[in-house]
Design a protein around this motif. Structure first.
Motif, short mmCIF file in Angstrom:
data_model
loop_
_atom_site.label_atom_id
_atom_site.label_comp_id
_atom_site.label_asym_id
_atom_site.label_seq_id
_atom_site.Cartn_x
_atom_site.Cartn_y
_atom_site.Cartn_z
N MET A 1 0.84 -1.18 0.00
CA MET A 1 0.00 0.00 0.00
C MET A 1 0.89 1.24 0.00
N LYS A 2 0.64 2.15 -0.92
CA LYS A 2 1.38 3.42 -0.98
C LYS A 2 0.93 4.31 0.17
N ARG A 3 1.90 5.02 0.75
CA ARG A 3 1.63 5.90 1.88
C ARG A 3 1.76 7.35 1.46
N ILE A 4 0.77 8.14 1.86
CA ILE A 4 0.73 9.56 1.51
C ILE A 4 0.70 10.39 2.78
N LEU A 5 1.56 11.41 2.82
CA LEU A 5 1.56 12.38 3.89
C LEU A 5 0.69 13.55 3.45
N LEU A 6 -0.37 13.81 4.20
CA LEU A 6 -1.31 14.89 3.90
C LEU A 6 -1.11 16.01 4.91
N VAL A 7 -0.65 17.16 4.43
CA VAL A 7 -0.34 18.29 5.31
C VAL A 7 -1.30 19.43 4.95
N GLU A 8 -2.29 19.64 5.81
CA GLU A 8 -3.37 20.60 5.54
C GLU A 8 -3.90 21.10 6.88
N ASP A 9 -4.01 22.43 7.03
CA ASP A 9 -4.45 22.98 8.31
C ASP A 9 -5.97 23.03 8.47
N GLN A 10 -6.72 22.92 7.40
CA GLN A 10 -8.18 22.97 7.49
C GLN A 10 -8.74 21.56 7.69
N PRO A 11 -9.34 21.28 8.85
CA PRO A 11 -9.81 19.93 9.15
C PRO A 11 -10.81 19.37 8.13
N LEU A 12 -11.72 20.18 7.62
CA LEU A 12 -12.70 19.67 6.65
C LEU A 12 -12.04 19.30 5.32
N VAL A 13 -11.08 20.10 4.89
CA VAL A 13 -10.36 19.77 3.66
C VAL A 13 -9.54 18.50 3.88
N ARG A 14 -8.86 18.42 5.02
CA ARG A 14 -8.07 17.23 5.34
C ARG A 14 -8.94 15.99 5.33
N LYS A 15 -10.12 16.08 5.93
CA LYS A 15 -11.04 14.93 5.98
C LYS A 15 -11.48 14.51 4.58
N ARG A 18 -8.42 13.05 2.65
CA ARG A 18 -8.10 11.73 3.22
C ARG A 18 -9.11 10.68 2.76
N GLY A 19 -10.39 11.02 2.80
CA GLY A 19 -11.41 10.07 2.37
C GLY A 19 -11.23 9.63 0.94
N ALA A 20 -10.96 10.58 0.05
CA ALA A 20 -10.76 10.24 -1.36
C ALA A 20 -9.53 9.33 -1.53
N LEU A 21 -8.46 9.64 -0.81
CA LEU A 21 -7.24 8.84 -0.92
C LEU A 21 -7.43 7.44 -0.35
N GLU A 22 -8.09 7.34 0.80
CA GLU A 22 -8.32 6.03 1.40
C GLU A 22 -9.27 5.20 0.56
N ASP A 23 -10.29 5.84 -0.03
CA ASP A 23 -11.20 5.13 -0.93
C ASP A 23 -10.46 4.54 -2.12
N ALA A 24 -9.36 5.19 -2.52
CA ALA A 24 -8.56 4.72 -3.65
C ALA A 24 -7.50 3.70 -3.21
N GLY A 25 -7.46 3.38 -1.91
CA GLY A 25 -6.57 2.35 -1.44
C GLY A 25 -5.23 2.81 -0.89
N PHE A 26 -5.07 4.10 -0.63
CA PHE A 26 -3.82 4.62 -0.09
C PHE A 26 -3.89 4.69 1.43
N GLY A 27 -2.73 4.53 2.05
CA GLY A 27 -2.59 4.80 3.47
C GLY A 27 -2.28 6.28 3.63
N VAL A 28 -2.90 6.93 4.60
CA VAL A 28 -2.74 8.37 4.76
C VAL A 28 -2.32 8.69 6.19
N ASP A 111 -11.68 13.32 -8.77
CA ASP A 111 -11.01 12.75 -9.95
C ASP A 111 -9.80 13.58 -10.35
N GLU A 112 -9.83 14.90 -10.14
CA GLU A 112 -8.65 15.74 -10.41
C GLU A 112 -7.52 15.38 -9.44
N LEU A 113 -7.87 15.21 -8.18
CA LEU A 113 -6.88 14.82 -7.18
C LEU A 113 -6.26 13.48 -7.53
#
Length: 122
Positions: A1-15, A18-28, A111-113
């Motif tokens: 599983m590919k691991r992604i570091l998500l650095v974002e100060d806005q909790p709603l954007v981060r959520k 993260r959801g889109a990345l995890e749905d695609a099978g990435f560890g976040v 899909d852009e992400l």
């Protein structure tokens, strides 16, 4: 599983990202600002980082500069919706000059992400 570091100060954007990345099978792994992101990068290795430009303490540009000393080849996608101290286009250009693989402007669709993630991971 590919691991992604998500650095974002806005909790709603981060959520949402993260959801889109995890749905695609990435560890976040999440960080709420660049300082937390750099700490995570020092502790672990990642396949990709997704970083906001405007954040408290350590912003996305400074994160890019410092993360190169930790993981020189880490692909980084910069995301931003604008901020107070410079036009978005200027910050986007700075991000690319400091090694950002790509810049996405908020709001963006999942899909852009995912397309940007696929390009960054090769």
């Amino acid at each position: 599983m590919k691991r992604i570091l998500l650095v974002e100060d806005q909790p709603l954007v981060r959520k949402a990202v993260r959801g889109a990345l995890e749905d695609a099978g990435f560890g976040v792994v999440e960080a709420g600002d660049g300082e937390e992101g750099l700490s995570a990068a020092r502790r672990d290795s990642f396949d990709l980082a997704i970083v906001d430009i405007w954040m408290p303490r350590v912003d996305g540009i400074e994160f890019l500069k410092q993360v190169r000393a930790i993981h020189a080849d880490l692909p980084v996608i910069v995301i931003s919706g604008g901020g107070p101290d410079a036009p978005l286009e200027v910050k986007a250009h700075l991000a690319q000059a400091h090694g950002a693989h790509e810049v996405l402007f908020k709001p963006f669709e999942d899909d852009e992400l995912m397309a940007a993630v696929d390009r960054a991971l090769g």
